[in-house]
Write a protein that holds these residues in place. Structure first.
Motif, PDB file in Angstrom:
ATOM      1  N   SER A 247       0.804  -1.348  -0.036  1.00  0.00           N
ATOM      2  CA  SER A 247      -0.116  -0.130   0.016  1.00  0.00           C
ATOM      3  C   SER A 247       0.907   1.233  -0.072  1.00  0.00           C
ATOM      4  N   PHE A 248       0.862   2.117  -1.054  1.00  0.00           N
ATOM      5  CA  PHE A 248       1.643   3.102  -1.173  1.00  0.00           C
ATOM      6  C   PHE A 248       1.790   4.200  -0.251  1.00  0.00           C
ATOM      7  N   PHE A 249       0.610   4.547   0.416  1.00  0.00           N
ATOM      8  CA  PHE A 249       0.453   5.614   1.182  1.00  0.00           C
ATOM      9  C   PHE A 249       0.523   5.231   2.817  1.00  0.00           C
ATOM     10  N   THR A 250       0.616   4.038   3.038  1.00  0.00           N
ATOM     11  CA  THR A 250       0.447   3.695   4.349  1.00  0.00           C
ATOM     12  C   THR A 250       1.723   2.556   4.587  1.00  0.00           C
ATOM     13  N   SER A 251       1.984   1.859   3.734  1.00  0.00           N
ATOM     14  CA  SER A 251       3.236   0.953   3.822  1.00  0.00           C
ATOM     15  C   SER A 251       4.527   1.074   3.294  1.00  0.00           C
ATOM     16  N   VAL A 252       4.585   1.895   2.271  1.00  0.00           N
ATOM     17  CA  VAL A 252       5.800   2.285   1.700  1.00  0.00           C
ATOM     18  C   VAL A 252       6.297   3.692   1.796  1.00  0.00           C
ATOM     19  N   LEU A 253       5.453   4.419   1.255  1.00  0.00           N
ATOM     20  CA  LEU A 253       5.884   6.083   1.499  1.00  0.00           C
ATOM     21  C   LEU A 253       6.043   6.521   2.895  1.00  0.00           C
ATOM     22  N   PRO A 254       5.467   6.035   3.902  1.00  0.00           N
ATOM     23  CA  PRO A 254       5.716   6.593   5.165  1.00  0.00           C
ATOM     24  C   PRO A 254       7.285   6.520   5.656  1.00  0.00           C
ATOM     25  N   HIS A 255       7.820   5.534   5.356  1.00  0.00           N
ATOM     26  CA  HIS A 255       9.028   5.342   5.810  1.00  0.00           C
ATOM     27  C   HIS A 255      10.056   6.321   5.375  1.00  0.00           C
ATOM     28  N   PHE A 256       9.696   7.061   4.509  1.00  0.00           N
ATOM     29  CA  PHE A 256      10.481   8.361   4.257  1.00  0.00           C
ATOM     30  C   PHE A 256      10.520   9.338   5.013  1.00  0.00           C
ATOM     31  N   HIS A 257       9.208   9.266   5.854  1.00  0.00           N
ATOM     32  CA  HIS A 257       9.013  10.434   6.976  1.00  0.00           C
ATOM     33  C   HIS A 257       9.726  10.238   8.129  1.00  0.00           C
ATOM     34  N   GLU A 284      -6.792   3.471  -1.614  1.00  0.00           N
ATOM     35  CA  GLU A 284      -5.494   4.663  -1.282  1.00  0.00           C
ATOM     36  C   GLU A 284      -5.165   5.470  -2.560  1.00  0.00           C
ATOM     37  N   THR A 285      -5.320   4.302  -3.769  1.00  0.00           N
ATOM     38  CA  THR A 285      -4.653   5.001  -5.192  1.00  0.00           C
ATOM     39  C   THR A 285      -5.560   4.824  -6.267  1.00  0.00           C
ATOM     40  N   ARG A 286      -6.954   5.099  -6.165  1.00  0.00           N
ATOM     41  CA  ARG A 286      -7.889   5.347  -7.224  1.00  0.00           C
ATOM     42  C   ARG A 286      -7.565   6.291  -8.175  1.00  0.00           C
ATOM     43  N   ALA A 332      -9.105  -1.298 -10.636  1.00  0.00           N
ATOM     44  CA  ALA A 332      -8.378  -1.327 -11.981  1.00  0.00           C
ATOM     45  C   ALA A 332      -7.125  -1.692 -11.899  1.00  0.00           C
ATOM     46  N   TYR A 333      -6.207  -2.140 -12.967  1.00  0.00           N
ATOM     47  CA  TYR A 333      -4.748  -2.239 -12.970  1.00  0.00           C
ATOM     48  C   TYR A 333      -4.216  -0.700 -12.904  1.00  0.00           C
ATOM     49  N   LEU A 334      -3.145  -0.872 -12.262  1.00  0.00           N
ATOM     50  CA  LEU A 334      -2.403   0.312 -12.145  1.00  0.00           C
ATOM     51  C   LEU A 334      -1.571   0.706 -13.499  1.00  0.00           C
ATOM     52  N   GLY A 335      -2.101   1.733 -13.954  1.00  0.00           N
ATOM     53  CA  GLY A 335      -1.413   2.193 -15.290  1.00  0.00           C
ATOM     54  C   GLY A 335       0.127   2.523 -14.974  1.00  0.00           C
ATOM     55  N   ASN A 336       0.839   2.642 -16.120  1.00  0.00           N
ATOM     56  CA  ASN A 336       2.297   3.094 -15.929  1.00  0.00           C
ATOM     57  C   ASN A 336       2.428   4.793 -16.203  1.00  0.00           C
ATOM     58  N   GLY A 337       1.426   5.228 -17.019  1.00  0.00           N
ATOM     59  CA  GLY A 337       1.328   6.755 -17.287  1.00  0.00           C
ATOM     60  C   GLY A 337       2.666   6.924 -17.945  1.00  0.00           C
TER      61      GLY A 337
END
Length: 379
Positions: A247-257, A284-286, A332-337
């Protein structure tokens, strides 16, 4: 090859999303360290945390059990640590806990006395601390043992983890990114709404999810959240530092804080820094794509002391096979953008392959991910 000379992979992750990758890496000739969140505020961890005011141990225990499974540990100690109490009547759960705490459970009765004594000591320490009104239903025995060890060893979570690993004969390392208790995660949505608590952020209602998360914060009673010394030591010796999946906003990104983590990673110029894109969007990432997530992570990296070092050397992205949005269940599948442009800006190399498990839609094929990670290790 001596274990100390094996390549060292440090994996920042949450719980279930990286399980298959964790298991697959354990089949490789590497040393593996998992860095997990310390701000879990739901489930059994929530009840323990609110009752005792201690660091949440649920993600730690889950990662340790994944290590045990991948290392082929299936003895009675592991079975006890992986057990959960009934979710039925509260009195039944209390009675079941007593079977463990008083040594009358069959798994404990046949255990070697030294192991049995240590487990009973930690369970009794836990029982003495939580009081008479604690709700044991659906509780994890492993969480109770780990919390008891935490309390018994002067609230030193690293010592508690060391003891737990020895009890279960686990070789891999698992550390929370901070050793501080009472750390809370909050999210601020794009409309200014503040969502308090990790468990509420991961369970965003659809409308809130579509509004989108603008920012996240970590807070503790003492203000800033300091990094666990064991984590900083692991990052200094790492050959590869991997972010996700999870989970990007709760499991991965917070470590940077967490204070000290980004500068320590930046100083390790030897290590590969790999971001693994998720297969699916989540609550978290719709509406997000991988490039947008990388931009957010890159901006936070710079803000937290990344200086001129690039946040990621490589990005693992699932190959997009269809020109339209496809869903699995609610997501939905996460697009690469604009992945190529974003990677160029961040100084990262995109590795685009079919990372989805052919048997489990929406999940990573752990073996494929582990093979790619192994190929990226420095010579």
């Amino acid at each position: 090859m001596a274990e100390s000379r094996l390549p060292h992979i440090v994996l920042f992750s949450g719980g279930t999303a990286c399980r298959t990758t964790n298991l697959a890496l354990l089949s490789k000739p590497v040393r593996l360290t998992r860095i997990v969140p310390a701000w879990d505020s739901g489930g059994s961890s929530k009840v323990i945390r609110e009752s005792l005011g201690v660091l949440a141990v649920g993600d730690i225990r889950q990662a340790l059990m994944t290590m045990a499974h991948g290392e082929g540990r299936a003895g009675d100690v592991v079975k006890v640590c992986n057990a959960r109490l009934t979710s039925g009547a509260q009195e039944d759960a209390r009675t079941e806990f007593a079977l463990y705490a008083e040594g009358r459970h069959p798994l404990l009765e046949r255990m070697e006395p030294g192991l049995r004594g240590a487990i009973l000591n930690y369970l009794r320490t836990f029982r003495a601390a939580i009081g008479r009104d604690f709700d044991f239903r659906n509780g994890s025995i492993g969480n109770f043992i780990l919390t008891g060890a935490h309390l018994a060893h002067n609230s030193d979570i690293n010592t508690a983890i060391f003891v737990f690993r020895k009890l279960c004969d686990i070789a891999g390392h698992v550390w929370p990114s901070t050793a501080e208790g009472g750390v809370d995660l909050s999210a601020i949505l794009n409309d200014g709404t503040r969502i308090e608590g990790q468990h509420r952020v991961t369970a965003l209602e659809e409308q809130a999810g579509r509004t989108g998360i603008r920012d996240i914060t970590l807070s503790a009673a003492g203000g800033s959240v300091a990094a666990n010394d064991a984590v900083l030591e692991s990052l200094e010796s790492a050959d590869a530092i991997v972010f996700g999946p999870g989970s990007f906003f709760t499991s991965v990104l917070p470590h940077f804080h967490v204070e000290g983590i980004v500068p320590t990673i930046a100083r390790n110029v030897h290590a590969r820094r790999v971001f693994i894109g998720n297969i699916l969007q989540c609550r978290e990432t719709r509406g997000f794509d991988l490039a947008r997530m990388l931009d957010i992570a890159g901006a936070l990296w710079q803000a937290r002391g990344g200086a001129d070092a690039r946040p990621f050397t490589h990005v693992l992205a699932n190959r997009q096979l269809l020109p339209f949005e496809k869903t699995v269940g609610a997501f939905a599948y996460l697009g690469n953008g604009a992945l190529a442009e974003t990677c160029l800006r961040l100084g990262a190399e995109a590795v685009v392959e079919e990372f989805e498990d052919p048997w489990q839609r929406g999940q990573h094929d752990g073996r494929t991910v582990a093979d790619v990670l192994s190929s990226l290790l420095p010579a």
